[in-house]
Every structure is written in structure tokens, then in C-alpha cells.
Design an enzyme around this catalytic site. Structure first.
Site, PDB file in Angstrom:
ATOM      1  N   CYS A  94      39.557  37.291  39.923  1.00  0.00           N
ATOM      2  CA  CYS A  94      39.863  37.946  38.643  1.00  0.00           C
ATOM      3  C   CYS A  94      38.606  38.354  37.887  1.00  0.00           C
ATOM      4  O   CYS A  94      38.692  39.028  36.864  1.00  0.00           O
ATOM      5  CB  CYS A  94      40.726  37.028  37.782  1.00  0.00           C
ATOM      6  SG  CYS A  94      42.363  36.738  38.478  1.00  0.00           S
ATOM      7  N   HIS A 154      46.941  42.187  32.927  1.00  0.00           N
ATOM      8  CA  HIS A 154      45.809  41.763  33.746  1.00  0.00           C
ATOM      9  C   HIS A 154      45.807  42.467  35.095  1.00  0.00           C
ATOM     10  O   HIS A 154      46.090  41.859  36.124  1.00  0.00           O
ATOM     11  CB  HIS A 154      45.864  40.242  33.912  1.00  0.00           C
ATOM     12  CG  HIS A 154      44.746  39.664  34.715  1.00  0.00           C
ATOM     13  ND1 HIS A 154      43.517  40.272  34.853  1.00  0.00           N
ATOM     14  CD2 HIS A 154      44.677  38.495  35.419  1.00  0.00           C
ATOM     15  CE1 HIS A 154      42.749  39.522  35.624  1.00  0.00           C
ATOM     16  NE2 HIS A 154      43.426  38.437  35.972  1.00  0.00           N
TER      17      HIS A 154
END
Length: 387
Positions: free
Chosen positions: A84, A329
Site C-alpha cells: 500500500c 484506497h
């Protein structure tokens, strides 16, 4: 080493983009970055590019995914993947190249499509890795951290929920956020349980998105703008639960190491940070990050949100954009979008979510998971209004 600045930035509204390809998302963000440059810029001036993507949609196994979408062939294009933290690490790599003198103007793009299949691409990925489907889910990872933090420090469920309230309040004012609604602590606590103690409003949505920035050397930065935003420092670190480091149950040691690198490079401390965009995939992530970045002492992150220190008008506004909880996200796009948001904050161009203290330093932060270790990689970038 040369000073490096951001001279252009663009992003698309995050959300469900079923009707557009990854190439189209990239092209829109890229054109946005080009058009944002105050004095204009020709694509022919871009000497290298970095493409951050986890390639969940399977569109690009190399830098070619960026070249095809932008027409930037015949220059070095490097794909970066680091969980991420992918987008923020792509930015860090471009900065390093410009700082070293290899190139004068570089492009960074982060992009991800997460929702192309009706079953959801995240769900499909579990088919290929079935051992991850037995309760070891993302919410489970972070629910464990929340339970441990509450047990070890007395952090309350209401303090954790207040992170969601703050970020959704900010996101309701931010035009690029996937979800633009307000909520209360009661709304968070009574929303459906995802994994104890976290509920639906403690979790970020699954979202498509793209963002782009242009990074220039000190020699050419003022060719493009009179108000460049300077890169003050960067840090990247890894850690793993498998090292037997029990403190990782209530902290993210990689964040601490990456922040220390960035602060040292910039010659500042956490006290100098005026605004921050941090990783809040879940509410507890942001609360723990307050402590790992040095905004609060260990175990005191709950007091920070309870006392309003991190609200839009607080002493250290955190996630004025609404964070991942409101924006979503899209893995490769997330870190680059945070750079875009800080670029706007430091130029006083953030509109309804502009912090009112003429911020001098902005901090960008991501964590990522690898080998089932939560926060096993972390990246921190520091931007500055003045050189």
C-alpha cells in the site's frame, strides 16, 4: 545532491469507474498534472517516469502501462510496487533520480482499478491465494491492533470512532472523495460490525483512482512555476511480526524508522509538521500513526483526537482531504494523491479543506502489508513551502 520540487499535480475524483479503463484514468490524471503547471510544460521535457500500481486489474506488468496511457515512449519508465506504500515509494524513487542529477524533470503516476469485476477484484485475488481466506483478512489484521491498543493503553472505542467522524467531516468538503457524508460517533459505533471491535465506518472503501505529479530539479523548477513545493525529506523502512517484535501489535515500527529517516534528512522534528496526510485504511491505523510519527507519546494518540488537535482547525490537521476513509484506497494511486493534496495545501490552493496556518511543512505517509505482517513497509515524504 540537488534540491527537488513538485511543480505540477493532478488527480481524478476517486470512486467507482466501471465505465473507464486504467489507461483512461491515467490519462486524465496526467493531463491534469500538465495543465496545472503555472508556466506550462511540454511532455517532451519529461525525461523519465515512475508508475506506481499493484496491478490488481492485471493491465500492466511493466512501465508500459504508463507509456501507453500517456504517449511517453522512448524514455525510462519504471514500475514500482511496494504494497500500500506503492505510490509514495514511486514518488520517493523519482525524487532520488532528480536529486542525483540523472534527470531534471520526472513524472510520477499512481493508478489502480479495484472494482472491475462484479465479484470485486480483491475477492478474486483470494481465489489464487486460498490460504488468505481463512479469517486473515485486512479488517482482522487491524481489529487485532485496535483490541491490543485498547487493552495496553486504555484507548476507548469512542476515541477510535472519532477518527472516522473527523475524516468524514473533512471528506464531505473534499471534491475528490469517494464518500462525501458526515457521521457521528454513535453512527460509527452502531454501523455493522466488520471485525471486532471495528465497524463499517471504521473501514475505508474499495475505490478506483489515479493521480500524477511532476518533479523538477532546482535548476529548472522556476521555469515552470514561481511557487514550487520543495521535497524536504523521504524515508522508507520495513519490519515484520516474524521478527518476534511484540511491540508491533500496538505500533508500526516501520513507520517510526521511515519517519526518523525523513525528519533527519529534512532537519526537522515532528513538532515542525503543520499538516499531514497519513494512512488511515482503518481508524485505528491513523490513531497509532499519531504515535509512530511523534505527534503523540506512545499510548496517547486517543487524547490527540479527543482534544481536537488533528481536526481541520487544530494544531496538527491530519487528513484534511478526508483520508482513505472518505477518499478510498486505490492502492497505487493513494500515495501520489496524498502528495497532490499536500502540494495544494502548501500553495494555499486546497479550497474548503485548506488549513489556515500557512503551513510550512507537510507530511505524507503510507504503510503496507507483506507476508501477513501489518505495516511491514512504511514510506514517509516531507514537503516544504520554502526551499
Amino acid at each position: 545532491m540537488r534540491d527537488v520540487a513538485v511543480v505540477g499535480a493532478g488527480m481524478i475524483p476517486f470512486g467507482d469507474h466501471f465505465d473507464q479503463s486504467t489507461d483512461q484514468l491515467i490519462e486524465r490524471a496526467y493531463r491534469g498534472a500538465l495543465n496545472s503547471v503555472d508556466a506550462g510544460v511540454s511532455p517532451s521535457k519529461i525525461e523519465a517516469a515512475w508508475y506506481g500500481t499493484a496491478d490488481i486489474a492485471g493491465d500492466a506488468a511493466s512501465g508500459l502501462g504508463l507509456s501507453c496511457a500517456t504517449g511517453l515512449f522512448d524514455i525510462p519508465v519504471t514500475r514500482v510496487e511496494n504494497a500500500c506504500a506503492t505510490g509514495s515509494d514511486a514518488f520517493r524513487n523519482a525524487v532520488q533520480a532528480v536529486r542525483s542529477g540523472t534527470v531534471d524533470l520526472a513524472l510520477v503516476v499512481g493508478a489502480e482499478k479495484m472494482r472491475d469485476d462484479e465479484r470485486g477484484l480483491m475477492d478474486l485475488s483470494l481465489v489464487e491465494q486460498p490460504w488468505r481466506g481463512r479469517g486473515v483478512t485486512m479488517p482482522a489484521f487491524f481489529g487485532l491492533r485496535a483490541s491490543r491498543h485498547m487493552h495496553e493503553y486504555g484507548t476507548t472505542r469512542e476515541q477510535i470512532a472519532a477518527i472516522s467522524v473527523k475524516n468524514h467531516e473533512n471528506g464531505s468538503k473534499y471534491p475528490y472523495a469517494h464518500y462525501q457524508f458526515r457521521c457521528s460517533v454513535e453512527d460509527v459505533l452502531t454501523s455493522p460490525t466488520v471485525t471486532d471491535p471495528l465497524t463499517l465506518y471504521d473501514c475505508c472503501p474499495v475505490t478506483d483512482g489515479a493521480a500524477a505529479v511532476l518533479v523538477a530539479s532546482e535548476e529548472v523548477a522556476y521555469t515552470y512555476t514561481d511557487a514550487p513545493v520543495w521535497v524536504a525529506g523521504s524515508g522508507l523502512a520495513t519490519n515484520s511480526l516474524f521478527r518476534g517484535d511484540d511491540e508491533a501489535l500496538a505500533r508500526f515500527p516501520a513507520t517510526r524508522a521511515a519517519a526518523e529517516q525523513a525528519y533527519q534528512q529534512a532537519g526537522i522534528t515532528a513538532d515542525d509538521v503543520d499538516v499531514a496526510e497519513v494512512h488511515d485504511c482503518f481508524t485505528i491505523t491513523e490513531l497509532i500513526t499519531y504515535e509512530d510519527l511523534g505527534f503523540a507519546d506512545p499510548g496517547r494518540g486517543g487524547e490527540l483526537i479527543e482534544n481536537g488537535v488533528t481536526t481541520l482547525d487544530g494544531d496538527i490537521p491530519v487528513n484534511p482531504s478526508g483520508g482513505l476513509l472518505s477518499k478510498g484506497h486505490p492502492i497505487g494511486a493513494t500515495g501520489v494523491a496524498q502528495i497532490v493534496e499536500l502540494y495544494e495545501q502548501l500553495r494555499d490552493e486546497a479550497g474548503a479543506v485548506q488549513v489556515d496556518s500557512r503551513p510550512r511543512y507537510g507530511l505524507q505517509h503510507n504503510i503496507g502489508i507483506g507476508r501477513n505482517a501489518t505495516g511491514s513497509v512504511a514510506c514517509v515524504n516531507l514537503l516544504a513551502r520554502d526551499r
